[in-house]
Scaffold this motif. Structure first.
Motif, PDB file in Angstrom:
ATOM      1  N   ILE A  13      -7.912   7.639  -7.076  1.00 38.30           N
ATOM      2  CA  ILE A  13      -6.732   8.169  -6.392  1.00 38.30           C
ATOM      3  C   ILE A  13      -6.239   7.215  -5.309  1.00 38.30           C
ATOM      4  O   ILE A  13      -5.035   6.909  -5.230  1.00 38.30           O
ATOM      5  CB  ILE A  13      -7.031   9.559  -5.785  1.00 38.30           C
ATOM      6  CG1 ILE A  13      -7.334  10.567  -6.885  1.00 38.30           C
ATOM      7  CG2 ILE A  13      -5.842  10.035  -4.955  1.00 38.30           C
ATOM      8  CD1 ILE A  13      -7.672  11.950  -6.380  1.00 38.30           C
ATOM      9  N   TYR A  14      -7.152   6.708  -4.466  1.00 38.62           N
ATOM     10  CA  TYR A  14      -6.726   5.865  -3.345  1.00 38.62           C
ATOM     11  C   TYR A  14      -6.047   4.574  -3.806  1.00 38.62           C
ATOM     12  O   TYR A  14      -4.926   4.280  -3.366  1.00 38.62           O
ATOM     13  CB  TYR A  14      -7.924   5.560  -2.427  1.00 38.62           C
ATOM     14  CG  TYR A  14      -7.575   4.594  -1.322  1.00 38.62           C
ATOM     15  CD1 TYR A  14      -6.781   4.997  -0.255  1.00 38.62           C
ATOM     16  CD2 TYR A  14      -8.022   3.272  -1.357  1.00 38.62           C
ATOM     17  CE1 TYR A  14      -6.444   4.112   0.756  1.00 38.62           C
ATOM     18  CE2 TYR A  14      -7.685   2.387  -0.350  1.00 38.62           C
ATOM     19  CZ  TYR A  14      -6.903   2.808   0.704  1.00 38.62           C
ATOM     20  OH  TYR A  14      -6.568   1.922   1.699  1.00 38.62           O
ATOM     21  N   PRO A  15      -6.673   3.764  -4.687  1.00 35.31           N
ATOM     22  CA  PRO A  15      -5.981   2.541  -5.115  1.00 35.31           C
ATOM     23  C   PRO A  15      -4.674   2.825  -5.849  1.00 35.31           C
ATOM     24  O   PRO A  15      -3.695   2.084  -5.699  1.00 35.31           O
ATOM     25  CB  PRO A  15      -6.988   1.848  -6.033  1.00 35.31           C
ATOM     26  CG  PRO A  15      -7.992   2.871  -6.404  1.00 35.31           C
ATOM     27  CD  PRO A  15      -8.027   3.843  -5.278  1.00 35.31           C
ATOM     28  N   CYS A  20       1.118   2.565  -5.790  1.00 34.05           N
ATOM     29  CA  CYS A  20       2.410   3.230  -5.988  1.00 34.05           C
ATOM     30  C   CYS A  20       3.298   3.102  -4.748  1.00 34.05           C
ATOM     31  O   CYS A  20       4.521   2.949  -4.874  1.00 34.05           O
ATOM     32  CB  CYS A  20       2.192   4.704  -6.327  1.00 34.05           C
ATOM     33  SG  CYS A  20       1.608   4.988  -8.011  1.00 34.05           S
ATOM     34  N   VAL A  21       2.703   3.167  -3.572  1.00 29.79           N
ATOM     35  CA  VAL A  21       3.475   2.938  -2.342  1.00 29.79           C
ATOM     36  C   VAL A  21       4.046   1.522  -2.350  1.00 29.79           C
ATOM     37  O   VAL A  21       5.230   1.309  -2.046  1.00 29.79           O
ATOM     38  CB  VAL A  21       2.590   3.172  -1.096  1.00 29.79           C
ATOM     39  CG1 VAL A  21       3.298   2.679   0.173  1.00 29.79           C
ATOM     40  CG2 VAL A  21       2.235   4.638  -0.962  1.00 29.79           C
ATOM     41  N   TYR A  22       3.198   0.553  -2.710  1.00 28.26           N
ATOM     42  CA  TYR A  22       3.672  -0.834  -2.803  1.00 28.26           C
ATOM     43  C   TYR A  22       4.784  -0.940  -3.845  1.00 28.26           C
ATOM     44  O   TYR A  22       5.831  -1.568  -3.595  1.00 28.26           O
ATOM     45  CB  TYR A  22       2.519  -1.762  -3.177  1.00 28.26           C
ATOM     46  CG  TYR A  22       2.973  -3.181  -3.423  1.00 28.26           C
ATOM     47  CD1 TYR A  22       3.109  -4.079  -2.369  1.00 28.26           C
ATOM     48  CD2 TYR A  22       3.281  -3.625  -4.712  1.00 28.26           C
ATOM     49  CE1 TYR A  22       3.552  -5.377  -2.587  1.00 28.26           C
ATOM     50  CE2 TYR A  22       3.706  -4.920  -4.945  1.00 28.26           C
ATOM     51  CZ  TYR A  22       3.841  -5.793  -3.872  1.00 28.26           C
ATOM     52  OH  TYR A  22       4.290  -7.073  -4.104  1.00 28.26           O
ATOM     53  N   GLY A  23       4.581  -0.345  -5.019  1.00 20.43           N
ATOM     54  CA  GLY A  23       5.571  -0.429  -6.081  1.00 20.43           C
ATOM     55  C   GLY A  23       6.891   0.207  -5.686  1.00 20.43           C
ATOM     56  O   GLY A  23       7.964  -0.336  -5.994  1.00 20.43           O
ATOM     57  N   PHE A  24       6.844   1.337  -4.991  1.00 23.14           N
ATOM     58  CA  PHE A  24       8.079   2.012  -4.586  1.00 23.14           C
ATOM     59  C   PHE A  24       8.886   1.153  -3.620  1.00 23.14           C
ATOM     60  O   PHE A  24      10.081   0.911  -3.829  1.00 23.14           O
ATOM     61  CB  PHE A  24       7.758   3.367  -3.950  1.00 23.14           C
ATOM     62  CG  PHE A  24       8.976   4.115  -3.498  1.00 23.14           C
ATOM     63  CD1 PHE A  24       9.682   4.900  -4.403  1.00 23.14           C
ATOM     64  CD2 PHE A  24       9.431   4.038  -2.184  1.00 23.14           C
ATOM     65  CE1 PHE A  24      10.826   5.589  -4.001  1.00 23.14           C
ATOM     66  CE2 PHE A  24      10.566   4.715  -1.782  1.00 23.14           C
ATOM     67  CZ  PHE A  24      11.267   5.494  -2.679  1.00 23.14           C
ATOM     68  N   PHE A  25       8.243   0.683  -2.557  1.00 22.61           N
ATOM     69  CA  PHE A  25       8.989  -0.069  -1.548  1.00 22.61           C
ATOM     70  C   PHE A  25       9.394  -1.463  -2.041  1.00 22.61           C
ATOM     71  O   PHE A  25      10.413  -2.000  -1.605  1.00 22.61           O
ATOM     72  CB  PHE A  25       8.173  -0.168  -0.259  1.00 22.61           C
ATOM     73  CG  PHE A  25       8.135   1.111   0.522  1.00 22.61           C
ATOM     74  CD1 PHE A  25       9.283   1.611   1.118  1.00 22.61           C
ATOM     75  CD2 PHE A  25       6.958   1.839   0.639  1.00 22.61           C
ATOM     76  CE1 PHE A  25       9.261   2.813   1.829  1.00 22.61           C
ATOM     77  CE2 PHE A  25       6.925   3.030   1.343  1.00 22.61           C
ATOM     78  CZ  PHE A  25       8.080   3.522   1.945  1.00 22.61           C
ATOM     79  N   SER A  26       8.617  -2.046  -2.958  1.00 23.13           N
ATOM     80  CA  SER A  26       9.004  -3.358  -3.487  1.00 23.13           C
ATOM     81  C   SER A  26      10.213  -3.264  -4.424  1.00 23.13           C
ATOM     82  O   SER A  26      10.961  -4.234  -4.581  1.00 23.13           O
ATOM     83  CB  SER A  26       7.827  -4.004  -4.225  1.00 23.13           C
ATOM     84  OG  SER A  26       7.494  -3.278  -5.403  1.00 23.13           O
ATOM     85  N   VAL A 139      -2.912   6.524 -14.668  1.00 23.02           N
ATOM     86  CA  VAL A 139      -2.478   5.589 -13.627  1.00 23.02           C
ATOM     87  C   VAL A 139      -1.348   4.689 -14.119  1.00 23.02           C
ATOM     88  O   VAL A 139      -0.476   4.279 -13.335  1.00 23.02           O
ATOM     89  CB  VAL A 139      -3.672   4.740 -13.117  1.00 23.02           C
ATOM     90  CG1 VAL A 139      -4.727   5.634 -12.498  1.00 23.02           C
ATOM     91  CG2 VAL A 139      -4.265   3.867 -14.210  1.00 23.02           C
ATOM     92  N   THR A 140      -1.344   4.376 -15.419  1.00 26.24           N
ATOM     93  CA  THR A 140      -0.253   3.566 -15.965  1.00 26.24           C
ATOM     94  C   THR A 140       1.073   4.305 -15.830  1.00 26.24           C
ATOM     95  O   THR A 140       2.091   3.719 -15.426  1.00 26.24           O
ATOM     96  CB  THR A 140      -0.511   3.228 -17.449  1.00 26.24           C
ATOM     97  OG1 THR A 140      -1.723   2.488 -17.554  1.00 26.24           O
ATOM     98  CG2 THR A 140       0.624   2.389 -18.007  1.00 26.24           C
ATOM     99  N   SER A 141       1.067   5.592 -16.165  1.00 26.68           N
ATOM    100  CA  SER A 141       2.307   6.373 -16.058  1.00 26.68           C
ATOM    101  C   SER A 141       2.769   6.469 -14.608  1.00 26.68           C
ATOM    102  O   SER A 141       3.969   6.376 -14.330  1.00 26.68           O
ATOM    103  CB  SER A 141       2.097   7.773 -16.640  1.00 26.68           C
ATOM    104  OG  SER A 141       1.158   8.507 -15.868  1.00 26.68           O
ATOM    105  N   TYR A 142       1.822   6.633 -13.669  1.00 23.13           N
ATOM    106  CA  TYR A 142       2.207   6.709 -12.256  1.00 23.13           C
ATOM    107  C   TYR A 142       2.831   5.402 -11.776  1.00 23.13           C
ATOM    108  O   TYR A 142       3.891   5.393 -11.145  1.00 23.13           O
ATOM    109  CB  TYR A 142       0.978   7.033 -11.390  1.00 23.13           C
ATOM    110  CG  TYR A 142       0.451   8.433 -11.558  1.00 23.13           C
ATOM    111  CD1 TYR A 142       1.246   9.462 -12.033  1.00 23.13           C
ATOM    112  CD2 TYR A 142      -0.877   8.737 -11.235  1.00 23.13           C
ATOM    113  CE1 TYR A 142       0.756  10.750 -12.193  1.00 23.13           C
ATOM    114  CE2 TYR A 142      -1.376  10.026 -11.394  1.00 23.13           C
ATOM    115  CZ  TYR A 142      -0.560  11.018 -11.869  1.00 23.13           C
ATOM    116  OH  TYR A 142      -1.052  12.293 -12.023  1.00 23.13           O
ATOM    117  N   CYS A 143       2.160   4.279 -12.075  1.00 22.51           N
ATOM    118  CA  CYS A 143       2.600   2.980 -11.551  1.00 22.51           C
ATOM    119  C   CYS A 143       3.931   2.537 -12.149  1.00 22.51           C
ATOM    120  O   CYS A 143       4.751   1.908 -11.462  1.00 22.51           O
ATOM    121  CB  CYS A 143       1.532   1.921 -11.802  1.00 22.51           C
ATOM    122  SG  CYS A 143       0.004   2.202 -10.894  1.00 22.51           S
TER     123      CYS A 143
END
Length: 439
Positions: A13-15, A20-26, A139-143
């Protein structure tokens, strides 16, 4: 607080959350759909020919030069440092967009953006090195979903700020820089992986027999015996050997890994089915990247941003939404793609070609917008089918290898198109001619 401790202690969950936070803001870059109007507007004062024939081609060249070494270094350095490098490259790119002037400065900006796209592989590969295989699908679907959400939100936000608030493109780039800075900070909170797909696989370390014996003897107590000078020399020599052996074994492992990669690649392309799908992948991706790179220039030619309202953001948002819908539809439609895949390939590739010819012949900006929606949606549908057809018969390592090599071939084809068709040192054709040539 207890909830946060539970998230930190979770193995996946943590990584996933931090990535996902990195992916959203990038991907939260509201200025990107308005890049060409910004470069040709009063902020940068470049001509459309300078943007098309001198600035944009640099991205293709830098991406090609950086892709292969970055692909290997990413795995060797276990992803996180490369994600940090991508975040830094993002910030440098947008700082130059905001404050640098002139063609040369914008060419340098495109070089750093080439670094951004070359290091993108780290974002998608990182998560597989820190979570178990049981969570791969989730995790693939989330990212991937978070990047589509961020792209859509950014495009809508940019369009609203331009159309309703009449915000200048400069401030859109400032908002993008702030978002990218948050992504850069988030990258430091990613856990460092202990393994990677190729160079740092889980393996049992080999212990030299001689070293074990030397350690046992050196730890045994010596009774009524003083160490001689020769024994000291032998001890130093054995210590040096024991330190050198793991390094030699590591070098040998890296060489063996590179040889094995070449063998795996050769075996992957021995299958006709995989070869055909990979060939389509390379050709289609080359054309897609070229269209996406220059579509804003075509729109600006049909409806100059100085004289018309610009709806680039709304179109990009709609295109991203339709692309995600068509991609998801592949997973739910009950069709035997082994039988119908090539038929779908032919039909939707024809639609792609038709949309490009329409862009070439029409002078109506709305027809260009509609053609782009059809083009991008069809490509995303077909690339999803191609990905599935290639991945279904391969291990994850071989799929990653084919994915990287197919993209490299696509980039070589795109570079050839750019040198011959676009670059001012080649034919330097006008933008209205290029879509017809790319099919």
């Amino acid at each position: 607080m207890a909830c946060w401790k539970e998230i930190r202690s979770s193995s996946w969950i943590y990584p996933t959350l931090v990535l996902c936070v990195y992916g959203f803001f990038s991907m939260m870059r509201p200025s990107e759909p308005f890049l060409t109007p910004y470069l040709t507007g009063p902020d940068k004062n470049l001509t459309i020919d300078e943007v098309t024939n001198q600035v944009f081609p640099v991205w293709t060249y830098s991406y090609l030069v950086l892709l292969f070494p970055v692909f290997l270094i990413t795995d060797y350095m276990r992803y996180k440092p490369i994600i940090i490098l991508q975040g830094l490259s993002f910030i440098i790119t947008w700082l130059m967009l905001l404050f640098a002037q002139g063609v040369l400065a914008m060419q340098l900006m495109e070089f750093f953006y080439g670094m951004v796209t070359a290091t993108e592989v780290a974002y998608y590969a990182y998560i597989y090195s820190v979570v178990s295989a049981d969570h791969y699908q989730k995790v693939t679907s989330y990212c991937r979903s978070i990047t589509l959400v961020a792209t859509t939100v950014a495009a809508v936000l940019g369009q609203l700020l331009v159309s309703l608030a009449e915000l200048s493109y400069f401030y859109l780039n400032a908002i993008s820089l702030a978002s990218l800075s948050l992504a850069f900070l988030a990258s430091f909170f990613l856990p460092m992986p202990k393994k990677s797909m190729f160079f740092h696989k889980d393996r049992i370390p080999e212990t030299p027999q001689g070293t074990m014996g030397q350690e046992t003897m050196s730890n045994a107590p010596s009774i009524n015996k003083q160490p001689s000078y020769q024994e000291d020399k032998d001890a130093v020599k054995s210590s040096v050997i024991s330190r050198t052996l793991p390094e030699c074994q590591s070098d040998k492992h890296q060489r063996h890994m590179l040889v094995q990669l070449c063998k795996d690649l050769k075996e992957c392309y021995c299958t006709k089915k995989l070869l055909y799908w990979s060939l389509w992948w390379a050709l289609a991706t080359a054309g897609y990247n070229q269209i996406v790179n220059y579509i804003q220039v075509l729109w600006d030619n049909r409806a100059p941003s100085q004289n018309y309202h610009v709806y680039n953001g709304a179109v990009e948002a709609a295109a991203t939404f339709l692309s995600s819908v068509t991609s998801m539809a592949v997973g739910y439609v009950k069709i035997n793609w082994d039988v119908s895949g090539e038929l779908a390939l032919g039909i939707f590739s024809a639609l792609d070609a038709g949309s490009l010819f329409l862009m070439h012949f029409t002078a109506n900006i709305w027809a260009c917008y509609a053609s782009y929606l059809v083009f991008k949606s069809c490509y995303m549908l077909l690339i999803t089918i191609a990905t599935f057809q290639i991945a279904v018969n391969l291990s994850m390592e071989r799929y990653a290898l084919m994915f990287g090599f197919n993209n490299f071939v696509a980039l070589v084809i795109q570079t050839i198109i750019t040198v011959v068709v676009v670059d001012s040192r080649g034919l330097g054709l006008k933008i209205v001619t290029q879509p017809a040539l790319k099919m």
